[in-house]
Write an enzyme that holds these catalytic residues in place. Structure first.
Site, PDB file in Angstrom:
ATOM      1  N   ARG A   1       0.831  -1.207   0.000  1.00 17.88           N
ATOM      2  CA  ARG A   1       0.000   0.000   0.000  1.00 17.88           C
ATOM      3  C   ARG A   1       0.865   1.256   0.000  1.00 17.88           C
ATOM      4  NH1 ARG A   1      -4.488   0.708   4.649  1.00 17.88           N
ATOM      5  NH2 ARG A   1      -2.662   1.125   5.922  1.00 17.88           N
TER       6      ARG A   1
ATOM      7  N   LYS B   1      -2.568   6.834   1.172  1.00 16.27           N
ATOM      8  CA  LYS B   1      -2.445   7.089   2.619  1.00 16.27           C
ATOM      9  C   LYS B   1      -1.404   8.191   2.788  1.00 16.27           C
ATOM     10  CE  LYS B   1      -2.173   4.665   7.039  1.00 16.27           C
ATOM     11  NZ  LYS B   1      -3.261   5.373   7.692  1.00 16.27           N
TER      12      LYS B   1
ATOM     13  N   GLU C   1     -16.182   6.483   5.693  1.00 14.47           N
ATOM     14  CA  GLU C   1     -15.409   5.863   6.772  1.00 14.47           C
ATOM     15  C   GLU C   1     -15.347   6.841   7.927  1.00 14.47           C
ATOM     16  OE1 GLU C   1     -11.275   5.415   5.622  1.00 14.47           O
ATOM     17  OE2 GLU C   1     -11.255   7.324   4.588  1.00 14.47           O
TER      18      GLU C   1
END
Ligand code: PMP
Length: 284
Positions: free
Chosen positions: A50, A149, A182
Site C-alpha cells: 500500500r 495514505k 469511513e
C-alpha cells in the site's frame, strides 16, 4: 526508543528532520501504521504494498525496492526489542524550498518509529463508543483519491475536532454523494439481518488492512459479508456496528448521532468477530 531516520538510529529527543521538509511544510508524503503482535509484524507485505502504491500515485520515488523496505522495518522492530508494537513508517517528500514544487525536493526522508499505541481505553472496547456524523465530507477523487495514505490529514483532523466538540471519540464521514465513507482514522462495518456490510473501496475510503482482514476472516468463518453503499439510515437501523483500524483494531459502536445501535450494547456478532480477530492475529 531508537528511531530510524535515513539510514541511522537516533534516541527520541535526537530524532529530527529538516523544517524545509515538505512533509512538514505541506503534508506532502505517505505513511503506514503497522502493528506487531507476539514478535511478528502483522501483514507487513500488505502495508509495504500500500505504501508503494500511495507513493506511486503522488509521484514520490522511494529509491529503494519494497523488499529492502521490508528489511528496514524488520530491522527497526528488532532494534527496539518489543514483542507487541505499533510501527509508524513515514516517507516524506524531503527537504526543498519554501515553494510547493515537490520536484525541488531531491531526496525523500524515511522515518521508522517503533512505539506503542492505545487509541481507546479498555472500557470502550467492552462497552462501545458513541460517534457522530461529521458535517464535513470525505475528500472526493475530484481532489485526490483517499486510497493514497498521505500525510495530508486535515480533512480527518477537522472531522475529529467536530467529534471531540460533540463529546465523541470518532466521526463518521460521508462521501460527496452522501453515502457513508469511513471514520477519521478507521473503516466502518455494520451487521444487518445477519449480514456483515462495509462501504466498497470506491466510496472514498482508505482500503484498510484491518478492513480487508475482517472481510477475509468473515469469509473463512462462514460469515455472510458484502461491500455495499450505505446511508446514515442503514447505520441507524443496523443491528450492530464497529470500526476497524490498525491502531483501533476492532471497536464496537453503540450510539450514532444520538441513536442507540441495536440495544445500545456491543453486538453478539461483533463480539464474536473481535474474539476471532484476536485469536487470528496472535496465531500468525
Ligand atoms: N481510514 C483512515 C482514514 C485511516 O487513517 C485508517 C488507518 N488509521 C484506516 C481507515 C484503517 O486502515 P488500516 O486498517 O490499514 O489501519
Amino acid at each position: 526508543m531508537k528511531i530510524y531516520i535515513d539510514g541511522k538510529y537516533y534516541e527520541k529527543n535526537e530524532a529530527k528532520i529538516s523544517v524545509f521538509d515538505h512533509g512538514f511544510l505541506y503534508g506532502d508524503g505517505v505513511f503506514e501504521g503497522i502493528r506487531a503482535y507476539s514478535g511478528r509484524i502483522f501483514k507487513l507485505k500488505e502495508h509495504i504494498e500500500r505504501l508503494y502504491k500511495s507513493a506511486k500515485a503522488i509521484m514520490l520515488d522511494i529509491k529503494m525496492p519494497p523488499e529492502e523496505m521490508e528489511k528496514k522495518v524488520l530491522e527497526a522492530y528488532k532494534v527496539n526489542k518489543r514483542e507487541d508494537a505499533y510501527i509508524r513508517l513515514v516517507i516524506s517528500r524531503g527537504a526543498g524550498d519554501l515553494g510547493v514544487n515537490p520536484f525541488l525536493c531531491k531526496i525523500p526522508s524515511l522515518v521508522i518509529i517503533v512505539d506503542e499505541i492505545q487509541l481507546y481505553s479498555k472500557e470502550f472496547y467492552e462497552n462501545g463508543i458513541s460517534v457522530i456524523t461529521s458535517s464535513l465530507r470525505r475528500i472526493s477523487p475530484e481532489s485526490f483519491d483517499v486510497r493514497i495514505k498521505s500525510l495530508n490529514y486535515l480533512n480527518n483532523s477537522l472531522a475529529k475536532i467536530e467529534a471531540a466538540n460533540a463529546g465523541c471519540m470518532e466521526a463518521i464521514m460521508l462521501n460527496q454523494n452522501g453515502f457513508v465513507a469511513e471514520c477519521t482514522g478507521d473503516n466502518i462495518f455494520i451487521f444487518s439481518g445477519g449480514v456483515l456490510m462495509t462501504p466498497g473501496t470506491t466510496e472514498n475510503v482508505l482500503e484498510g488492512i484491518t478492513r480487508n482482514f475482517v472481510l477475509e476472516i468473515a469469509q473463512r468463518y462462514g460469515i455472510n459479508s458484502i461491500e455495499k453503499q450505505l446511508t446514515q439510515y442503514d447505520l441507524y437501523t443496523a443491528d450492530e456496528c464497529f470500526l476497524t483500524g490498525t491502531g483501533a483494531e476492532l471497536v464496537p459502536v453503540t450510539k450514532i448521532d444520538g441513536r442507540l445501535i441495536g440495544n445500545g450494547n456491543p453486538g453478539k456478532e461483533t463480539k464474536k468477530l473481535i474474539e476471532i480477530f484476536h485469536k487470528e492475529i496472535r496465531k500468525r
